[in-house]
Write a protein that holds these residues in place. Structure first.
Motif, mmCIF file in Angstrom:
data_model
loop_
_atom_site.group_PDB
_atom_site.id
_atom_site.type_symbol
_atom_site.label_atom_id
_atom_site.label_comp_id
_atom_site.label_asym_id
_atom_site.label_seq_id
_atom_site.Cartn_x
_atom_site.Cartn_y
_atom_site.Cartn_z
ATOM 1 N N ASP A 66 0.825 -1.220 0.000
ATOM 2 C CA ASP A 66 0.000 0.000 0.000
ATOM 3 C C ASP A 66 0.854 1.262 0.000
ATOM 4 O O ASP A 66 0.531 2.240 -0.696
ATOM 5 C CB ASP A 66 -0.944 0.022 1.212
ATOM 6 C CG ASP A 66 -2.056 -1.016 1.095
ATOM 7 O OD1 ASP A 66 -2.218 -1.594 -0.004
ATOM 8 O OD2 ASP A 66 -2.753 -1.256 2.105
ATOM 9 N N ILE A 69 2.148 1.764 -3.538
ATOM 10 C CA ILE A 69 1.101 2.244 -4.448
ATOM 11 C C ILE A 69 0.758 3.710 -4.148
ATOM 12 O O ILE A 69 0.591 4.517 -5.073
ATOM 13 C CB ILE A 69 -0.157 1.347 -4.328
ATOM 14 C CG1 ILE A 69 0.175 -0.081 -4.787
ATOM 15 C CG2 ILE A 69 -1.323 1.926 -5.134
ATOM 16 C CD1 ILE A 69 0.658 -0.175 -6.216
ATOM 17 N N SER A 125 -2.459 -11.619 -5.858
ATOM 18 C CA SER A 125 -3.288 -10.493 -6.310
ATOM 19 C C SER A 125 -2.476 -9.205 -6.424
ATOM 20 O O SER A 125 -2.709 -8.406 -7.328
ATOM 21 C CB SER A 125 -4.517 -10.325 -5.411
ATOM 22 O OG SER A 125 -4.210 -9.487 -4.328
ATOM 23 N N THR A 126 -1.493 -9.013 -5.542
ATOM 24 C CA THR A 126 -0.683 -7.792 -5.666
ATOM 25 C C THR A 126 0.209 -7.846 -6.913
ATOM 26 O O THR A 126 0.356 -6.845 -7.615
ATOM 27 C CB THR A 126 0.215 -7.563 -4.427
ATOM 28 O OG1 THR A 126 0.976 -8.738 -4.164
ATOM 29 C CG2 THR A 126 -0.626 -7.237 -3.201
ATOM 30 N N THR A 128 -0.448 -9.495 -9.672
ATOM 31 C CA THR A 128 -1.322 -9.345 -10.837
ATOM 32 C C THR A 128 -1.736 -7.886 -11.023
ATOM 33 O O THR A 128 -1.745 -7.371 -12.136
ATOM 34 C CB THR A 128 -2.560 -10.256 -10.662
ATOM 35 O OG1 THR A 128 -2.100 -11.567 -10.325
ATOM 36 C CG2 THR A 128 -3.381 -10.326 -11.925
ATOM 37 N N ASP A 129 -2.082 -7.211 -9.919
ATOM 38 C CA ASP A 129 -2.403 -5.772 -9.973
ATOM 39 C C ASP A 129 -1.254 -4.982 -10.576
ATOM 40 O O ASP A 129 -1.458 -4.084 -11.394
ATOM 41 C CB ASP A 129 -2.575 -5.209 -8.542
ATOM 42 C CG ASP A 129 -3.982 -5.387 -8.030
ATOM 43 O OD1 ASP A 129 -4.787 -6.061 -8.708
ATOM 44 O OD2 ASP A 129 -4.273 -4.873 -6.931
ATOM 45 N N PHE A 130 -0.067 -5.309 -10.132
ATOM 46 C CA PHE A 130 1.092 -4.554 -10.565
ATOM 47 C C PHE A 130 1.357 -4.769 -12.064
ATOM 48 O O PHE A 130 1.641 -3.809 -12.799
ATOM 49 C CB PHE A 130 2.301 -4.950 -9.711
ATOM 50 C CG PHE A 130 3.489 -4.118 -9.989
ATOM 51 C CD1 PHE A 130 3.423 -2.738 -9.874
ATOM 52 C CD2 PHE A 130 4.673 -4.695 -10.401
ATOM 53 C CE1 PHE A 130 4.510 -1.948 -10.169
ATOM 54 C CE2 PHE A 130 5.767 -3.916 -10.694
ATOM 55 C CZ PHE A 130 5.682 -2.545 -10.584
ATOM 56 N N ARG A 132 -0.852 -5.459 -14.234
ATOM 57 C CA ARG A 132 -1.929 -4.766 -14.950
ATOM 58 C C ARG A 132 -1.610 -3.266 -15.069
ATOM 59 O O ARG A 132 -1.886 -2.656 -16.102
ATOM 60 C CB ARG A 132 -3.243 -4.996 -14.190
ATOM 61 C CG ARG A 132 -4.443 -5.079 -15.102
ATOM 62 C CD ARG A 132 -5.702 -5.463 -14.337
ATOM 63 N NE ARG A 132 -5.744 -6.883 -14.003
ATOM 64 C CZ ARG A 132 -6.073 -7.382 -12.798
ATOM 65 N NH1 ARG A 132 -6.380 -6.579 -11.797
ATOM 66 N NH2 ARG A 132 -6.095 -8.687 -12.610
ATOM 67 N N SER A 133 -1.008 -2.699 -14.023
ATOM 68 C CA SER A 133 -0.638 -1.278 -14.087
ATOM 69 C C SER A 133 0.453 -1.036 -15.125
ATOM 70 O O SER A 133 0.414 -0.039 -15.857
ATOM 71 C CB SER A 133 -0.151 -0.789 -12.720
ATOM 72 O OG SER A 133 -1.183 -0.887 -11.776
ATOM 73 N N ARG A 136 -1.205 -1.132 -18.466
ATOM 74 C CA ARG A 136 -2.052 0.044 -18.721
ATOM 75 C C ARG A 136 -1.193 1.243 -19.154
ATOM 76 O O ARG A 136 -1.532 1.926 -20.124
ATOM 77 C CB ARG A 136 -2.840 0.392 -17.461
ATOM 78 C CG ARG A 136 -3.901 1.466 -17.694
ATOM 79 C CD ARG A 136 -4.705 1.769 -16.453
ATOM 80 N NE ARG A 136 -3.896 2.396 -15.413
ATOM 81 C CZ ARG A 136 -3.598 1.843 -14.227
ATOM 82 N NH1 ARG A 136 -4.053 0.650 -13.922
ATOM 83 N NH2 ARG A 136 -2.847 2.488 -13.360
#
Lengths: 211, 211
Positions: A66, A69, A125-126, A128-130, A132-133, A136
């Motif tokens: 967190d 991010i 999940s962290t 995968t989020d990263f 995805r960023s 993007r």
């Protein structure tokens, strides 16, 4: 018996103490009992906050993630494309003491995550989020014509794996992972992205020769 | 009392049992007592082989590293340059079950190494060896005119950090690190190396236009 209230600032203190223990002695030596003792809590007083070592490690990692991010969002602001990607990467790269400590928590967390399904879901999940960023910001860079069409999803994997490798390398070979070398690798990867296709005149040798 | 002889095959058995315990339950659960029990040894019978958990972990990691290097040497044979580099990387990349298990030992070892100076020296020297091999094969590739002058030492760091990141990613997000994606990233990096400078005619637009 009074109801125990789990106050956020106490929770954060316990996570900070956990970080300190991981940095000083390693994951092996982290126990609820030792964290309670180091934080000046009675043994058992951690229960309203963290029932198990897994809970504690999830909280320790989630707070590190967190923070990363939040720093990235602040640094990126309204930027997009390559500059946003660069700023996102900078916050994950262990470029200063704060981020080196986050990397240390990450090393401990990977070890714990692989062995413990209640931790591996958070780790997955962290990551995968990263990823995805990263994807993007590359899409934005293409839309902004900073780079050309990117038919190669390998770039996202490549950037992700470099940053994850750095988390351990900065601790294993600190003298080989200075700030300049970290930034040189990031800039090298960005420089290998396909150039934007210009709509300018054809300057191929053939076209020039035929003028 | 008969003298205890440390037989190499027993030592290897104990290391294998350690690997199995790391894979099944994680570093936290590895103790000399549990390894002895799982190997069918009397408690304390490990002492001639491994005096401490650090000794055991050093041996577990060193065996994984030695296996990787032995496979790479066999695969490389008399090859040099880019093909040798590719084959070296393949043996470190977690492309099959054997190499995935080695990666699991590596994750445990980084965690242990950061916390324990008697382990970190081994970790550091293997990483440094590996970086040196990458650099040597790139030098060969340049000498063979497979690539052009490489004034960018960032390539060695980049390849190293990708491979080290993969060690954890293959366990954290296995579905995102399939064989094809691993190879795609390696080939992408090799494709971004500078092309060999040819001694052919100058085909710059200026030269062509002036013909």
């Amino acid at each position: 018996m009074p109801k125990v209230v789990a106050r956020p600032e106490r929770r954060e203190l316990l996570v900070r103490v956990t970080w300190d223990l991981i940095v000083a002695e390693g994951l092996d030596r982290v126990t609820l009992r030792r964290v309670a003792s180091a934080a000046g809590f009675a043994n058992g007083a951690l229960k309203p906050y963290f029932a198990t070592k897994s809970d504690l490690l999830n909280a320790a990692y989630t707070m590190a993630f967190d923070h990363t991010i939040a720093r990235a969002e602040q640094s990126i602001g309204t930027r997009s494309g390559l500059e946003a990607l660069r700023r996102l990467c900078w916050e994950v790269m262990p470029l200063d003491e704060e981020r080196r400590i986050e990397a240390r928590v990450v090393i401990a967390f990977w070890e714990a995550a692989v062995a413990d399904p209640s931790i591996s879901a958070v780790a997955r999940s962290t990551v995968t989020d990263f990823a995805r960023s990263i994807a993007r910001h590359l899409d934005e860079a293409r839309a902004l014509q900073e780079i050309g069409p990117l038919d190669d999803p390998a770039v996202v994997d490549e950037i992700l794996w470099i940053l994850m490798g750095l988390q351990s390398m900065v601790w294993v070979v600190p003298e080989e992972t200075g700030t300049q070398r970290q930034c040189a690798v990031l800039e090298r990867v960005l420089a290998t992205l396909p150039p934007a296709q210009t709509l300018a005149a054809d300057v191929s040798p053939e076209a020039v020769a035929g003028r």
